[in-house]
Design an enzyme around this catalytic site. Structure first.
Site, PDB file in Angstrom:
ATOM      1  N   GLY A 247       0.471  -5.245   1.058  1.00 43.35           N
ATOM      2  CA  GLY A 247      -1.057  -4.979  -0.522  1.00 43.35           C
ATOM      3  C   GLY A 247      -0.548  -5.513  -1.283  1.00 43.35           C
ATOM      4  O   GLY A 247      -1.742  -6.379  -1.372  1.00 43.35           O
TER       5      GLY A 247
ATOM      6  N   GLU B 111      -1.164  -9.025  -1.070  1.00 47.94           N
ATOM      7  CA  GLU B 111      -1.682  -9.433  -0.283  1.00 47.94           C
ATOM      8  C   GLU B 111      -3.164  -9.712  -1.560  1.00 47.94           C
ATOM      9  O   GLU B 111      -3.732 -10.914  -1.941  1.00 47.94           O
ATOM     10  CB  GLU B 111      -2.784  -8.499   0.372  1.00 47.94           C
ATOM     11  CG  GLU B 111      -1.592  -8.912   2.696  1.00 47.94           C
ATOM     12  CD  GLU B 111      -2.151  -8.028   3.503  1.00 47.94           C
ATOM     13  OE1 GLU B 111      -1.874  -6.220   2.487  1.00 47.94           O
ATOM     14  OE2 GLU B 111      -2.273  -7.983   4.309  1.00 47.94           O
TER      15      GLU B 111
ATOM     16  N   GLU C 118       5.403  -4.623   6.626  1.00 48.48           N
ATOM     17  CA  GLU C 118       4.417  -4.035   7.247  1.00 48.48           C
ATOM     18  C   GLU C 118       5.383  -3.872   9.254  1.00 48.48           C
ATOM     19  O   GLU C 118       5.386  -2.253   9.297  1.00 48.48           O
ATOM     20  CB  GLU C 118       2.995  -4.651   7.963  1.00 48.48           C
ATOM     21  CG  GLU C 118       2.408  -4.105   6.606  1.00 48.48           C
ATOM     22  CD  GLU C 118       2.398  -5.442   5.808  1.00 48.48           C
ATOM     23  OE1 GLU C 118       3.374  -6.361   5.771  1.00 48.48           O
ATOM     24  OE2 GLU C 118       1.598  -5.408   4.711  1.00 48.48           O
TER      25      GLU C 118
ATOM     26  N   ALA D 298       0.906  -1.341  -0.208  1.00 52.30           N
ATOM     27  CA  ALA D 298      -0.078  -0.181   0.093  1.00 52.30           C
ATOM     28  C   ALA D 298       0.751   1.226  -0.191  1.00 52.30           C
ATOM     29  O   ALA D 298       2.180   1.170   0.384  1.00 52.30           O
ATOM     30  CB  ALA D 298      -0.983   0.365   1.126  1.00 52.30           C
TER      31      ALA D 298
HETATM   32  N1  DAK Z   1       4.353   3.686  -0.844  1.00 50.41           N
HETATM   33  C1  DAK Z   1       5.366   4.419  -1.475  1.00 50.41           C
HETATM   34  N2  DAK Z   1       6.076   4.539  -2.040  1.00 50.41           N
HETATM   35  C2  DAK Z   1       6.548   3.353  -2.213  1.00 50.41           C
HETATM   36  C3  DAK Z   1       6.765   2.260  -1.918  1.00 50.41           C
HETATM   37  C4  DAK Z   1       5.287   1.853  -0.998  1.00 50.41           C
HETATM   38  N3  DAK Z   1       4.621   1.253  -0.882  1.00 50.41           N
HETATM   39  N4  DAK Z   1       7.324   1.570  -1.956  1.00 50.41           N
HETATM   40  C5  DAK Z   1       7.994   2.080  -3.025  1.00 50.41           C
HETATM   41  N5  DAK Z   1       8.076   3.371  -3.020  1.00 50.41           N
HETATM   42  C6  DAK Z   1       8.923   4.803  -3.514  1.00 50.41           C
HETATM   43  C7  DAK Z   1       9.621   4.658  -2.740  1.00 50.41           C
HETATM   44  O1  DAK Z   1       9.610   5.934  -1.754  1.00 50.41           O
HETATM   45  C8  DAK Z   1      10.394   5.217  -3.798  1.00 50.41           C
HETATM   46  O2  DAK Z   1      10.308   7.094  -4.334  1.00 50.41           O
HETATM   47  P1  DAK Z   1      11.118   8.307  -4.893  1.00 50.41           P
HETATM   48  O3  DAK Z   1      11.967   8.342  -3.252  1.00 50.41           O
HETATM   49  O4  DAK Z   1      11.675   7.911  -5.823  1.00 50.41           O
HETATM   50  O5  DAK Z   1      10.261   9.129  -4.875  1.00 50.41           O
HETATM   51  C9  DAK Z   1      10.564   4.170  -5.263  1.00 50.41           C
HETATM   52  O6  DAK Z   1       9.249   3.932  -5.230  1.00 50.41           O
HETATM   53  C10 DAK Z   1      11.995   3.942  -5.278  1.00 50.41           C
HETATM   54  O7  DAK Z   1      11.604   2.461  -4.278  1.00 50.41           O
HETATM   55  P2  DAK Z   1      12.880   2.261  -3.779  1.00 50.41           P
HETATM   56  O8  DAK Z   1      14.202   3.704  -3.738  1.00 50.41           O
HETATM   57  O9  DAK Z   1      13.318   2.434  -2.094  1.00 50.41           O
HETATM   58  O10 DAK Z   1      13.264   1.446  -4.494  1.00 50.41           O
HETATM   59  P3  DAK Z   1      13.933   0.033  -4.008  1.00 50.41           P
HETATM   60  O11 DAK Z   1      14.595  -1.036  -4.998  1.00 50.41           O
HETATM   61  O12 DAK Z   1      15.810   0.623  -2.908  1.00 50.41           O
HETATM   62  O13 DAK Z   1      13.950  -0.740  -2.668  1.00 50.41           O
HETATM   63  C11 DAK Z   1      11.928  -1.869  -2.074  1.00 50.41           C
HETATM   64  C12 DAK Z   1      12.507  -1.761  -2.957  1.00 50.41           C
HETATM   65  C13 DAK Z   1      10.432  -2.989  -2.303  1.00 50.41           C
HETATM   66  C14 DAK Z   1      12.487  -2.710  -0.608  1.00 50.41           C
HETATM   67  C15 DAK Z   1      11.657  -0.310  -0.767  1.00 50.41           C
HETATM   68  O14 DAK Z   1      11.179   0.039  -1.558  1.00 50.41           O
HETATM   69  C16 DAK Z   1      10.604  -0.672  -0.264  1.00 50.41           C
HETATM   70  O15 DAK Z   1      11.052  -1.136   1.338  1.00 50.41           O
HETATM   71  N6  DAK Z   1       9.193  -0.493  -0.220  1.00 50.41           N
HETATM   72  C17 DAK Z   1       8.704  -0.247   0.990  1.00 50.41           C
HETATM   73  C18 DAK Z   1       7.899  -2.241   1.211  1.00 50.41           C
HETATM   74  C19 DAK Z   1       6.802  -1.885   2.469  1.00 50.41           C
HETATM   75  O16 DAK Z   1       7.428  -1.449   3.282  1.00 50.41           O
HETATM   76  N7  DAK Z   1       5.443  -2.506   1.396  1.00 50.41           N
HETATM   77  C20 DAK Z   1       4.858  -2.778   3.123  1.00 50.41           C
HETATM   78  C21 DAK Z   1       4.107  -1.424   2.867  1.00 50.41           C
HETATM   79  S1  DAK Z   1       2.309  -1.188   4.113  1.00 50.41           S
HETATM   80  C22 DAK Z   1      -4.980  -1.975   3.223  1.00 50.41           C
HETATM   81  C23 DAK Z   1      -4.511  -2.818   1.456  1.00 50.41           C
HETATM   82  C24 DAK Z   1      -3.395  -3.338   2.268  1.00 50.41           C
HETATM   83  C25 DAK Z   1      -2.348  -2.463   2.951  1.00 50.41           C
HETATM   84  C26 DAK Z   1      -3.748  -1.731   3.906  1.00 50.41           C
HETATM   85  C27 DAK Z   1      -4.513  -1.289   4.172  1.00 50.41           C
HETATM   86  N8  DAK Z   1      -6.659  -2.083   2.595  1.00 50.41           N
HETATM   87  C28 DAK Z   1      -7.795  -2.786   2.289  1.00 50.41           C
HETATM   88  C29 DAK Z   1      -7.236  -0.813   4.225  1.00 50.41           C
HETATM   89  C30 DAK Z   1      -0.809  -3.084   3.523  1.00 50.41           C
HETATM   90  C31 DAK Z   1      -0.466  -2.340   4.007  1.00 50.41           C
HETATM   91  C32 DAK Z   1       1.017  -2.343   3.252  1.00 50.41           C
HETATM   92  O17 DAK Z   1       1.510  -2.638   1.966  1.00 50.41           O
END
Ligand code: DAK
Length: 256
Positions: A107, A110, A130, A64
């Site tokens: 997400g 998921e 998360e 997400a």
């Molecule tokens: N959200 C926003 N931006 C994101 C992102 C995310 N989840 N994942 C990556 N980006 C963005 C980065 O901020 C970066 O943006 P800029 O800095 O270039 O502006 C760009 O994408 C490229 O990412 P990186 O520079 O970080 O790329 P790397 O190759 O170095 O790293 C990575 C890739 C996937 C390891 C890293 O980006 C990362 O850790 N991303 C976050 C992964 C994460 O924590 N995902 C879980 C998020 S919480 C719901 C439904 C679903 C959910 C909740 C509620 N409902 C229906 C209510 C789910 C929640 C989640 O998923």
């Protein structure tokens, strides 16, 4: 073409491609709305038999949109009632194949687990990170992953937030096929086209019955299976399938 997704059709297979490449297809709310609306549209469209969801070579979806969620509180989340939209994915009756390259995190994972079949690149990365940002999976991850890989392994992955390689996901039975990265979509499409030749009513009632097995007692599941089995004998495809068998020819299924 939506703002955050691209859609097209290849014969009887509809494709939804997630399209926010700059943020690794992070799922913001309007994007989830678009995905669900298109899934429902294709579910109703009689010319579509199978749906593929895919991303790009770097990411299926990295979760997400964290920026969008950062300032949420329980009251804003309650009022948004996003789950009302998300839960509609599980109501899609047609087969959904997820073709996964790169990251399928949070997400994104998921969403893939909400589909029916996963084709993944050998270098794809799954996971629930998360916990690393102070929350936990919120769109089914703790339940769906645990039902597939069991409690102890699910806890390990979700507690540590560590990535699961495509090979591990394949060994756990999350992923149907591991494919070279450049062939993931092509192989998923070939599989989808094969499925599209199967009798559509059988496919949807099989999906309902198999999902019931995941989520109910054996007795309840067997009852539903029996009802669906009887129901298929009301279809033209059953007559056609059995007649074709007797006549030693290929059946021509119409979905009626
Ligand atoms: N959200 C926003 N931006 C994101 C992102 C995310 N989840 N994942 C990556 N980006 C963005 C980065 O901020 C970066 O943006 P800029 O800095 O270039 O502006 C760009 O994408 C490229 O990412 P990186 O520079 O970080 O790329 P790397 O190759 O170095 O790293 C990575 C890739 C996937 C390891 C890293 O980006 C990362 O850790 N991303 C976050 C992964 C994460 O924590 N995902 C879980 C998020 S919480 C719901 C439904 C679903 C959910 C909740 C509620 N409902 C229906 C209510 C789910 C929640 C989640 O998923």
């Amino acid at each position: 073409m939506g703002k955050y997704i691209c859609v097209w059709k290849e014969k009887e297979v509809a494709v939804i491609q997630l399209n926010r490449p700059k943020v690794l297809n992070a799922l913001n709310r309007p994007m989830v709305d678009e995905i669900v609306e298109k899934l429902e549209y294709f579910d109703r469209d009689e010319t579509v038999r199978v749906i593929i969801i895919t991303g790009n070579e770097r990411a299926f979806a990295a979760g997400a949109d964290i920026d969008e969620m950062a300032n949420d509180n329980p009251i804003t989340l309650e009022k948004l009632n996003q789950f009302a939209v998300w839960d509609r994915i599980a109501l899609i009756k047609k087969p959904i194949i997820c073709a996964v390259n790169g990251y399928a995190l949070g997400g994104g994972f998921e969403l893939a687990l909400n589909g029916d079949i996963i084709f993944a690149a050998e270098n794809a990365v799954f996971g629930f990170p998360e916990v690393n940002i102070g929350v936990m999976p919120g769109a089914g991850g703790t339940q769906r992953l645990t039902k597939v890989i069991g409690k102890v392994k699910a806890l390990e992955y979700i507690w540590l937030g560590e990535p699961m390689s495509a090979k591990e996901a394949y060994q756990y039975g999350i992923v149907n096929r591991l494919v070279a990265p450049e062939l993931v979509f092509e192989e998923a499409m070939k599989f989808a086209q094969r499925l599209a030749k199967q009798p559509p009513l059988s496919l949807r009632l099989i999906k309902e019955a198999v999902n019931k097995a995941v989520d109910s007692s054996l007795v309840d599941g067997l009852q539903l299976e029996r009802k669906n089995f009887y129901l298929l004998f009301a279809s033209k495809d059953q007559k056609e399938g059995m007649q074709a068998f007797a006549e030693k020819r290929k059946p021509n299924f119409t979905g009626e």
